[in-house]
Design a protein around this motif. Structure first.
Motif, PDB file in Angstrom:
ATOM      1  N   GLY A 123       0.795  -1.223   0.000  1.00  0.00           N
ATOM      2  CA  GLY A 123       0.000   0.000   0.000  1.00  0.00           C
ATOM      3  C   GLY A 123       0.827   1.273   0.000  1.00  0.00           C
ATOM      4  N   GLY A 124       2.131   1.141   0.169  1.00  0.00           N
ATOM      5  CA  GLY A 124       3.005   2.313   0.173  1.00  0.00           C
ATOM      6  C   GLY A 124       3.399   2.699  -1.239  1.00  0.00           C
ATOM      7  N   THR A 125       3.959   3.873  -1.371  1.00  0.00           N
ATOM      8  CA  THR A 125       4.446   4.335  -2.662  1.00  0.00           C
ATOM      9  C   THR A 125       5.959   4.161  -2.700  1.00  0.00           C
ATOM     10  N   LEU A 126       6.418   3.308  -3.602  1.00  0.00           N
ATOM     11  CA  LEU A 126       7.842   3.029  -3.726  1.00  0.00           C
ATOM     12  C   LEU A 126       8.340   3.418  -5.104  1.00  0.00           C
ATOM     13  N   LEU A 127       9.610   3.755  -5.150  1.00  0.00           N
ATOM     14  CA  LEU A 127      10.281   3.982  -6.419  1.00  0.00           C
ATOM     15  C   LEU A 127      11.645   3.322  -6.347  1.00  0.00           C
ATOM     16  N   LEU A 128      12.228   3.118  -7.503  1.00  0.00           N
ATOM     17  CA  LEU A 128      13.603   2.639  -7.585  1.00  0.00           C
ATOM     18  C   LEU A 128      14.448   3.810  -8.040  1.00  0.00           C
ATOM     19  N   LEU A 129      15.412   4.177  -7.213  1.00  0.00           N
ATOM     20  CA  LEU A 129      16.277   5.320  -7.472  1.00  0.00           C
ATOM     21  C   LEU A 129      17.610   4.827  -8.008  1.00  0.00           C
ATOM     22  N   HIS A 130      17.949   5.263  -9.218  1.00  0.00           N
ATOM     23  CA  HIS A 130      19.232   4.945  -9.843  1.00  0.00           C
ATOM     24  C   HIS A 130      20.133   6.167  -9.695  1.00  0.00           C
ATOM     25  N   THR A 131      21.265   5.990  -9.019  1.00  0.00           N
ATOM     26  CA  THR A 131      22.241   7.064  -8.847  1.00  0.00           C
ATOM     27  C   THR A 131      23.606   6.565  -9.297  1.00  0.00           C
ATOM     28  N   THR A 132      24.563   7.469  -9.253  1.00  0.00           N
ATOM     29  CA  THR A 132      25.955   7.122  -9.522  1.00  0.00           C
ATOM     30  C   THR A 132      26.713   7.251  -8.213  1.00  0.00           C
ATOM     31  N   GLY A 133      27.480   6.221  -7.857  1.00  0.00           N
ATOM     32  CA  GLY A 133      28.243   6.236  -6.616  1.00  0.00           C
ATOM     33  C   GLY A 133      29.154   7.448  -6.540  1.00  0.00           C
ATOM     34  N   ALA A 134      29.069   8.188  -5.436  1.00  0.00           N
ATOM     35  CA  ALA A 134      29.860   9.416  -5.273  1.00  0.00           C
ATOM     36  C   ALA A 134      31.358   9.136  -5.294  1.00  0.00           C
ATOM     37  N   LYS A 135      31.779   8.029  -4.707  1.00  0.00           N
ATOM     38  CA  LYS A 135      33.209   7.691  -4.670  1.00  0.00           C
ATOM     39  C   LYS A 135      33.600   6.761  -5.807  1.00  0.00           C
ATOM     40  N   SER A 136      32.751   5.751  -6.058  1.00  0.00           N
ATOM     41  CA  SER A 136      33.101   4.706  -7.028  1.00  0.00           C
ATOM     42  C   SER A 136      32.790   5.072  -8.473  1.00  0.00           C
ATOM     43  N   GLY A 137      31.786   5.931  -8.670  1.00  0.00           N
ATOM     44  CA  GLY A 137      31.353   6.246 -10.022  1.00  0.00           C
ATOM     45  C   GLY A 137      30.515   5.141 -10.658  1.00  0.00           C
ATOM     46  N   THR A 138      30.200   4.099  -9.894  1.00  0.00           N
ATOM     47  CA  THR A 138      29.421   2.981 -10.431  1.00  0.00           C
ATOM     48  C   THR A 138      27.928   3.184 -10.186  1.00  0.00           C
ATOM     49  N   PRO A 139      27.097   2.577 -11.038  1.00  0.00           N
ATOM     50  CA  PRO A 139      25.649   2.703 -10.859  1.00  0.00           C
ATOM     51  C   PRO A 139      25.193   2.083  -9.537  1.00  0.00           C
ATOM     52  N   ARG A 140      24.254   2.744  -8.891  1.00  0.00           N
ATOM     53  CA  ARG A 140      23.670   2.279  -7.628  1.00  0.00           C
ATOM     54  C   ARG A 140      22.159   2.271  -7.768  1.00  0.00           C
ATOM     55  N   LEU A 141      21.513   1.336  -7.092  1.00  0.00           N
ATOM     56  CA  LEU A 141      20.067   1.207  -7.147  1.00  0.00           C
ATOM     57  C   LEU A 141      19.519   1.077  -5.734  1.00  0.00           C
ATOM     58  N   SER A 142      18.554   1.934  -5.398  1.00  0.00           N
ATOM     59  CA  SER A 142      17.965   1.936  -4.062  1.00  0.00           C
ATOM     60  C   SER A 142      16.445   1.973  -4.159  1.00  0.00           C
ATOM     61  N   PRO A 143      15.759   0.976  -3.591  1.00  0.00           N
ATOM     62  CA  PRO A 143      14.304   1.085  -3.491  1.00  0.00           C
ATOM     63  C   PRO A 143      13.967   2.005  -2.316  1.00  0.00           C
ATOM     64  N   LEU A 144      13.102   2.992  -2.575  1.00  0.00           N
ATOM     65  CA  LEU A 144      12.783   3.986  -1.549  1.00  0.00           C
ATOM     66  C   LEU A 144      11.299   4.292  -1.532  1.00  0.00           C
ATOM     67  N   ALA A 145      10.814   4.643  -0.354  1.00  0.00           N
ATOM     68  CA  ALA A 145       9.475   5.210  -0.259  1.00  0.00           C
ATOM     69  C   ALA A 145       9.551   6.630  -0.807  1.00  0.00           C
ATOM     70  N   TYR A 146       8.468   7.049  -1.451  1.00  0.00           N
ATOM     71  CA  TYR A 146       8.386   8.453  -1.845  1.00  0.00           C
ATOM     72  C   TYR A 146       7.032   8.981  -1.419  1.00  0.00           C
ATOM     73  N   LEU A 147       6.965  10.293  -1.270  1.00  0.00           N
ATOM     74  CA  LEU A 147       5.719  10.944  -0.882  1.00  0.00           C
ATOM     75  C   LEU A 147       5.424  12.054  -1.868  1.00  0.00           C
ATOM     76  N   THR A 148       4.152  12.260  -2.115  1.00  0.00           N
ATOM     77  CA  THR A 148       3.733  13.361  -2.978  1.00  0.00           C
ATOM     78  C   THR A 148       2.959  14.340  -2.111  1.00  0.00           C
ATOM     79  N   PHE A 149       3.371  15.603  -2.184  1.00  0.00           N
ATOM     80  CA  PHE A 149       2.710  16.658  -1.427  1.00  0.00           C
ATOM     81  C   PHE A 149       2.534  17.847  -2.357  1.00  0.00           C
ATOM     82  N   GLU A 150       1.292  18.276  -2.508  1.00  0.00           N
ATOM     83  CA  GLU A 150       0.959  19.412  -3.375  1.00  0.00           C
ATOM     84  C   GLU A 150       1.585  19.256  -4.763  1.00  0.00           C
TER      85      GLU A 150
END
Length: 149
Positions: free
Chosen positions: A40-67
């Motif tokens: 029932g929650g709102t989830l997204l998959l966040l693709h970032t680039t590692g700050a130190k490694s420069g490699t792709p990173r993937l994080s499942p996260l809750a997100y919220l929508t407001f206004e």
């Protein structure tokens, strides 16, 4: 999925990686829907680039929508340190997200302190667990706004 031990996941990166891998698989297999504690929650998959490694990173996260605005919260379950994705976004505020069956690039903006302090109570009205997480740590939990690029 059983109740999750958030402290263990924060303390053990291998356990967190395994847990996240399962969430990602379930998310993708079910068109962005996940059961268990996230049902029932709102989830997204966040693709970032590692700050130190420069490699792709993937994080499942809750997100919220407001206004009509989309936010993610760097809570890390109230741990004393920020999750790795916070450092990645601070180094490169561009990301790619998967929401439901849609995927697109986003620009990411960390809310400055005054705006964060005004918005955080609104976020906790929607999702009270983030008030608990803030109460469990001395760090200011950062908020990030995602905007379609």
């Amino acid at each position: 999925m059983t109740e999750i031990d958030k402290r263990k996941l924060v303390a053990d990166t291998n356990a967190l990686d395994d847990f996240n891998r399962g969430v990602v698989e379930e998310f993708r297999a079910n068109g962005g829907k996940v059961g268990g504690p996230f049902e029932g929650g709102t989830l997204l998959l966040l693709h970032t680039t590692g700050a130190k490694s420069g490699t792709p990173r993937l994080s499942p996260l809750a997100y919220l929508t407001f206004e009509g605005r989309m936010f993610i919260v760097g809570s890390y379950a109230g741990a004393p340190k920020h999750p790795a994705w916070v450092h990645n976004l601070r180094a490169d505020p561009r990301a790619h997200i998967e929401v439901g069956t849609e995927a697109y690039d986003v620009s990411v903006r960390e809310l400055p302190d005054a705006e964060r302090d005004a918005m955080y109570p609104k976020i906790t009205e929607i999702a009270p667990v983030f008030a608990d997480y803030q109460a469990n740590t001395t760090r200011s939990i950062p908020l990030f706004e995602l905007t379609r690029a």
